[in-house]
Design an enzyme around this catalytic site. Structure first.
Site, mmCIF file in Angstrom:
data_model
loop_
_atom_site.group_PDB
_atom_site.id
_atom_site.type_symbol
_atom_site.label_atom_id
_atom_site.label_comp_id
_atom_site.label_asym_id
_atom_site.label_seq_id
_atom_site.Cartn_x
_atom_site.Cartn_y
_atom_site.Cartn_z
ATOM 1 N N GLU A 53 0.877 -1.174 0.000
ATOM 2 C CA GLU A 53 0.000 0.000 0.000
ATOM 3 C C GLU A 53 0.915 1.225 0.000
ATOM 4 O OE1 GLU A 53 -2.140 -0.094 3.647
ATOM 5 O OE2 GLU A 53 -3.019 -2.066 3.282
ATOM 6 N N ASP A 64 -3.708 7.837 11.005
ATOM 7 C CA ASP A 64 -2.267 7.647 11.152
ATOM 8 C C ASP A 64 -1.736 8.117 12.494
ATOM 9 O OD1 ASP A 64 -1.991 6.649 8.519
ATOM 10 O OD2 ASP A 64 -2.147 8.693 7.751
#
Length: 271
Positions: A53, A64
């Site tokens: 990815e 994140d």
């Protein structure tokens, strides 16, 4: 251009036929530079990752954790553009023949143009997109163009997702389902959440798509643990941390290659 969703499907099926989970690596484009990021992505694939990815760095990440945010910040300050993300996909896929997806928040695609982005991602050899913040009920336009260009649409499910919601998400997705193993942001953790196995079981009850688990896996032992109940093991922060901790770029790339090899043994139960 048919895109590479079939390659993604075949790669996941081949891992299953070998009696193991697939290893999926995540690295942001443009980190530490565009060329350096391409080298790192290739190293992850050469080292043993089945799928990669490529992250599209974003200024306002919701999924994140601090490690990936640090890398994204370096990439953004370096001026990374969507064209660089697509180049990363193109070069990594061309060099390895393995499936490469883009993981991105919705805003950059929306601004770039859905038709333009899907066409260019397919042309670059991309296998699809993981879209952590695109609600399924607002995804029709994206899915229409993704399907037209042969791209997978991977949605994220979480431990908080109710069974009815899981069914709605998995019915709309393709490629695989990204199961976030815990509530919170990405990052390496000492233990893999016990919620992960339950989430995989509940997700599988709604779909035949492979279910791949991310958030928290950082070493071969954890990879083996997740591989025992999931179709794929997704590792991101541990790769980025190897690079951030390395004394120089050559060591960073070798660190990525070595970690991919260690984790590949983990998912095969041979660590």
């Amino acid at each position: 251009m048919s895109g590479n969703v079939r390659l993604l499907d075949d790669t996941l099926a081949a891992a299953k036929a070998e009696g193991r989970a697939a290893l999926i690596a995540y690295l942001p484009a443009g980190f530490p530079t565009v060329d350096g990021g391409i080298e790192a992505v290739k190293a992850a694939l050469d080292g043993g990752a089945d799928i990669v990815e490529v992250g599209l760095p974003h200024s306002d990440p919701v999924l994140d954790g601090p490690v990936i945010q640090t890398a994204d910040d370096i990439a953004l300050r370096g001026g990374v553009k969507i064209a660089d993300v697509l180049r990363t996909v193109r070069e990594a896929h061309a060099a390895t023949g393995k499936p490469v997806l883009v993981m991105t928040y919705w805003n950059p695609i929306d601004r770039y143009g859905v038709e333009r982005f899907t066409a260019e991602l397919a042309e670059a050899g991309g296998a699809g997109c993981i879209l952590p913040d695109l609600p399924v009920q607002e995804s029709a336009l994206w899915r229409e163009h993704a399907e037209k260009h042969g791209l997978a649409t991977v949605f994220v499910v979480a431990p908080s997702s109710k069974d009815g919601r899981l069914a709605e998400i998995t019915a709309a997705g393709s490629g695989f389902v990204y199961a976030a193993s815990l509530m919170g942001v990405t990052g390496t953790r000492e233990t893999v959440s016990s919620q992960a196995e339950d989430l995989v079981r509940r997700t599988r009850a709604t779909t035949d798509l492979p279910v791949c688990v991310g958030l928290g896996v950082s070493n071969p032992r954890q990879a083996a643990e997740v591989a025992a109940f999931a179709d794929g093991v997704i590792v991101g922060s541990a790769f980025v941390k190897r690079m951030l901790d390395a004394p120089d770029h050559a060591a960073a790339v070798e660190g990525v290659r070595a970690l991919a090899g260690e984790l590949a043994k983990g998912v095969r139960g041979t660590a």
